[in-house]
Design a protein around this motif. Sequence first.
Motif, short mmCIF file in Angstrom:
data_model
loop_
_atom_site.label_atom_id
_atom_site.label_comp_id
_atom_site.label_asym_id
_atom_site.label_seq_id
_atom_site.Cartn_x
_atom_site.Cartn_y
_atom_site.Cartn_z
N GLY A 119 50.51 50.57 33.77
CA GLY A 119 50.04 49.37 33.09
C GLY A 119 50.52 48.07 33.68
N LYS A 120 51.13 48.10 34.88
CA LYS A 120 51.59 46.87 35.52
C LYS A 120 50.42 46.18 36.21
CE LYS A 120 53.92 46.86 39.43
NZ LYS A 120 55.01 46.97 40.45
N GLN A 121 50.23 44.90 35.90
CA GLN A 121 49.20 44.12 36.60
C GLN A 121 49.66 43.82 38.02
OE1 GLN A 121 46.70 41.15 34.43
NE2 GLN A 121 48.47 41.08 33.07
N MET A 122 48.69 43.86 38.95
CA MET A 122 48.99 43.56 40.35
C MET A 122 48.23 42.31 40.77
SD MET A 122 48.90 47.42 41.95
CE MET A 122 47.39 47.90 41.13
N GLU A 123 48.67 41.73 41.86
CA GLU A 123 47.98 40.54 42.39
C GLU A 123 46.74 40.98 43.16
OE1 GLU A 123 47.28 36.61 42.49
OE2 GLU A 123 48.95 37.55 41.46
N ALA B 161 43.80 44.44 38.76
CA ALA B 161 43.97 45.89 38.81
C ALA B 161 45.35 46.23 38.25
CB ALA B 161 43.84 46.37 40.25
N MET B 162 45.47 47.46 37.75
CA MET B 162 46.72 47.90 37.15
C MET B 162 47.16 49.24 37.72
SD MET B 162 46.22 47.14 33.09
CE MET B 162 46.01 45.48 32.44
N GLY C 55 41.80 47.15 49.95
CA GLY C 55 42.52 48.38 49.67
C GLY C 55 43.52 48.22 48.53
N MET C 56 43.85 49.34 47.93
CA MET C 56 44.83 49.37 46.85
C MET C 56 46.22 49.60 47.40
SD MET C 56 43.55 48.91 43.78
CE MET C 56 44.83 49.63 42.76
N GLY D 75 37.91 36.09 50.64
CA GLY D 75 37.43 35.88 49.29
C GLY D 75 38.35 36.49 48.26
N VAL D 76 37.86 37.49 47.56
CA VAL D 76 38.67 38.10 46.50
C VAL D 76 39.86 38.86 47.08
CG1 VAL D 76 38.65 39.98 44.81
CG2 VAL D 76 36.96 38.17 44.68
N TRP D 77 39.68 39.49 48.26
CA TRP D 77 40.78 40.30 48.81
C TRP D 77 41.07 39.95 50.25
CZ3 TRP D 77 36.64 43.32 46.54
CH2 TRP D 77 36.88 43.64 45.20
N LYS D 78 42.34 39.80 50.51
CA LYS D 78 42.83 39.61 51.88
C LYS D 78 44.09 40.47 52.02
CE LYS D 78 44.89 37.76 55.56
NZ LYS D 78 46.25 38.12 56.04
N ASN D 79 44.01 41.50 52.88
CA ASN D 79 45.12 42.46 53.00
C ASN D 79 45.48 43.01 51.61
OD1 ASN D 79 45.14 40.77 55.42
ND2 ASN D 79 46.96 41.94 55.98
N SER D 80 44.46 43.45 50.91
CA SER D 80 44.55 44.04 49.57
C SER D 80 44.70 42.98 48.48
CB SER D 80 45.72 45.03 49.44
OG SER D 80 45.56 46.13 50.30
#
Length: 544
Positions: free
Chosen positions: A131-135, A126-127, A179-180, A102-107
């Motif tokens: 302030g860098k946006q992540m996937e 998430a940032m 996970g982050m 769903g929303v997360w697969k291997n983070s």
Amino acid sequence: MKRLIISLVALVTMQSVFAVNRLSLLPCPILGGELSNSAATSVADIDEVMPRMRALGLNTVLVPAYWELMEPVEGQFDFTLIDRTIDVARQEHLHVVFLWFGVWKNSMSCYTPGWFKQDTKRFPRAMTAEGKQMEIASCFSDNVLQADLKAFSALMRHIREKDPQREVVIMMQIENEIGMLESARDHSPLAEKAYLKEKWAERYGTDEYADEKFMALSYARYVEHLAKAAREIHDMPLYVNAAMNSRGRRPGEYPSAGPLAHLIDFWHEGAPSIDLLAPDIYDTGFKSWCAQYAMPLRPQDGERSTSGRLLPTGRKNVKNRLFIPESRCCENSGVRALYAFGEHQAIGFSPFAIDQASPKETESVSRAYSLLRQVFKLPSSGGGGGGSWGLLFDQTDRERIINDDNVVMTCRHYFTLPWDPRATDGTTWPEGGAMLIRLGKYDYLLAGSGVVIDFKTPTEKQQEQQKTLGEDGFAEAGGNTSQKANKRFSGKRLGLLSVDEVSIADDGTMQYLRRHNGDQTHQGRHARIGVGEWKVLHIKLYEY
């Protein structure tokens, strides 16, 4: 802080009771295999791969359920792949565990639909602290949660309609390796607001491990929304899986804040509806990872199992049955499965990407599962009130000594026998492993590959002389003993009454195949199963 601790204890206690009841819904121990990530993305894929899994000896296949393919247009659901998976599994007499990608697969949020990915304002990322946006979609966004919850609930309703008696679909995984990465916690505006509201820094500090705890509780609370919805729609066992924090990596360098063993209290508080926290084991140290996730309720101090062994003493009131949804698929997978079931009474084992593995790798899985199918036919899974152990050895971890009711069992890797040339030819030893079951006094069952066991009384073990013996049983030239030969022996000894290779019939009775004696037991000194052999041995002892 005191109230938080009390609430953790209360919630974990209730969670453990309900989890036991739900896990009883599972029809059998899971002799599983997980498909590679893209193995079920078309009807043709499913038609091809499922019969192959049945032929390998699996009884359960772990299959991804892809959000991006299930809801390509927002609000329009296509369950073609889900239906095909269930239909073909039913034809092949297989069970299915669906993995909600769903929303997360291997983070990462790589399996979200295109309409979700492209609308970062509505579904924020998430940032990092910079302030860098992540996937990685932010778990603090209600829009993210509601979109995920809507799709997952639709999937659960469809499975209920398609398989109402849970004949095929027996368990669900929510998300995958949450996970982050890059950062120990989310620093987006929504995350910072929640962090300040909870006064987290005052309670736990401001280091990266405190940040990881904050995210663990936040992720768990998010997952709880999906788990509660699933319970109301189609109640079945639910679990979350974790990528391990290994090789000295720090939070942010592994999928931080997932359902890791050191964060169990936060996950149990935040997601009490989850039945299992499950490790994905790829690194070395297989036994250590298993032990961190096999956590029965702690007995009173000194309480023993029916076999007389002291029960594990983990955290009080914590319950987590071992289930390994992913393990590296390799030539050692089979003996690792035997160890997990024997030592920890695991509910299941599943090598990852088994559909892409070589025949040499899948052979060990098929051979081990064949033995386990037989063992599970024994009354009470072979325990007979006696209990079981798992054995797992490699080139450095070669020996385990087990004390069981005045029987001392010295268990070793098969290559510790000095006459096997493969032990010293310079190649890495394949792992040896087995499930050892106590059927009764002086009565054992050994199922596995690449192990050797001798049996002694405690007094005999204390007085044993260390000798190097050749395959013929004669002392090697110049061999030394560890004790003086003229020291008088006292007490009794154990001998092998019989060692029979057996198979186990559907009704749980043992069918005699052949007697092992002479050279096969080193003239009565031990029971053994060679490397590359897969056998069940029924071992009876006598005292003299």
